[in-house]
Motif scaffolding. Sequence first.
Motif, mmCIF file in Angstrom:
data_model
loop_
_atom_site.group_PDB
_atom_site.id
_atom_site.type_symbol
_atom_site.label_atom_id
_atom_site.label_comp_id
_atom_site.label_asym_id
_atom_site.label_seq_id
_atom_site.Cartn_x
_atom_site.Cartn_y
_atom_site.Cartn_z
ATOM 1 N N LEU A 1 39.828 -45.993 -24.210
ATOM 2 C CA LEU A 1 39.641 -44.617 -23.759
ATOM 3 C C LEU A 1 38.806 -44.596 -22.474
ATOM 4 N N THR A 2 39.491 -44.525 -21.372
ATOM 5 C CA THR A 2 38.862 -44.421 -20.057
ATOM 6 C C THR A 2 39.014 -43.002 -19.542
ATOM 7 N N GLU B 1 41.186 -33.233 -21.915
ATOM 8 C CA GLU B 1 40.472 -34.315 -21.233
ATOM 9 C C GLU B 1 38.989 -34.312 -21.606
ATOM 10 N N ARG B 2 38.367 -33.162 -21.557
ATOM 11 C CA ARG B 2 36.923 -33.102 -21.807
ATOM 12 C C ARG B 2 36.580 -33.237 -23.283
ATOM 13 N N ALA B 3 37.456 -32.789 -24.167
ATOM 14 C CA ALA B 3 37.226 -33.027 -25.590
ATOM 15 C C ALA B 3 37.249 -34.521 -25.882
ATOM 16 N N LEU B 4 38.164 -35.243 -25.257
ATOM 17 C CA LEU B 4 38.244 -36.689 -25.454
ATOM 18 C C LEU B 4 36.989 -37.389 -24.937
ATOM 19 N N LEU B 5 36.536 -37.006 -23.760
ATOM 20 C CA LEU B 5 35.336 -37.622 -23.208
ATOM 21 C C LEU B 5 34.101 -37.255 -24.029
ATOM 22 N N ARG B 6 34.077 -36.040 -24.542
ATOM 23 C CA ARG B 6 32.964 -35.634 -25.413
ATOM 24 C C ARG B 6 32.969 -36.447 -26.691
#
Length: 325
Positions: free
Chosen positions: A280-281, A314-319
């Motif tokens: 996960l990048t 995108e931001r849910a994944l990074l969170r």
Amino acid sequence: MKAFAYASPSNTQQAVQLLSSHSGQAALLAGGTDLLSLMKDLVVSPDLLVSLGKVQGLDRITRQGDALRIGAMVTLEQLLADPEAQRYPGLIQAAQGVTSPQIRSQGTVGGDLCQRPRCWYYRKGHGLLAQHNGSSMVRQGDNRYHAILGNSGDALFVNASSLAPVLIALQARVRIAGPEGERDLPLSDFYRTPQSPDEKEYALEKAEVLMEVEIPAGETSNATYEVRQREVLDWPLAAASVALGMQGSQVSGARVVLGHVAPVPWVSREAAQVLEGRELTDQLARQAGEAAVQAAKPLSRNAYKVRLARVAVERALLRAAGREI
């Protein structure tokens, strides 16, 4: 508001009997934050309100083994304060999105899951499909906040639940009591897109009561991200919830669910396929966001929601990965 009778049963069996005896002219009252508004606007006019306020056991959060069980009458305030619920960051983040102290203290988990659409055509009494002389009022009118996914038919509203996307991502199930006894089903199967004006957007029959939600055992990294117009009380323009199984830095399994973009909480298998088996990048998170909206078909005035939904994923994944922007 039309005059109505009021009943306050002490158990679910009594509630089901009361609902059954009124041939569909009864309504369940949980926190009342949505139902009473609909009644004041004469969108719904039940003859009987069946309150769940005194039904034993529906206001508890319990752990059975590794599964978390949340009663339908648990308030958002209770949910936010519960130490067991804190194990699910995405659930807490979704509940925190409801910023009104009044709604947090009065609104319930079951009420949120069964919240009716915020579509202004529906709220003005034009029905879920909002038809006039055989034509869609939404397609021809102001559709800024309507669906960009799952909107090929006549249902163009968006599901309004704050909690449903993350609970579906966590593979939650719901338990329902009715005249034929109890049944349970995946929360993802609880929602449906109406095909006719007489259908509702969830699979709760006229004499049934939503009793509880169960989040099964399973360790995941999970998160919710919402994009809204204002930080004060407002419904999101788009939201995304994710649950990731991780093996080191690689995603071993993924569930991505979008909210406020379709008539049902939208499960994106396309985004999950992009993620699974890969590290996960930031770049992969962007690719997953793009995959989540590749089938979007915006209406005349809501194309902006495509980008918002992509960013939410995108931001849910990074969170979830601990790398929030």
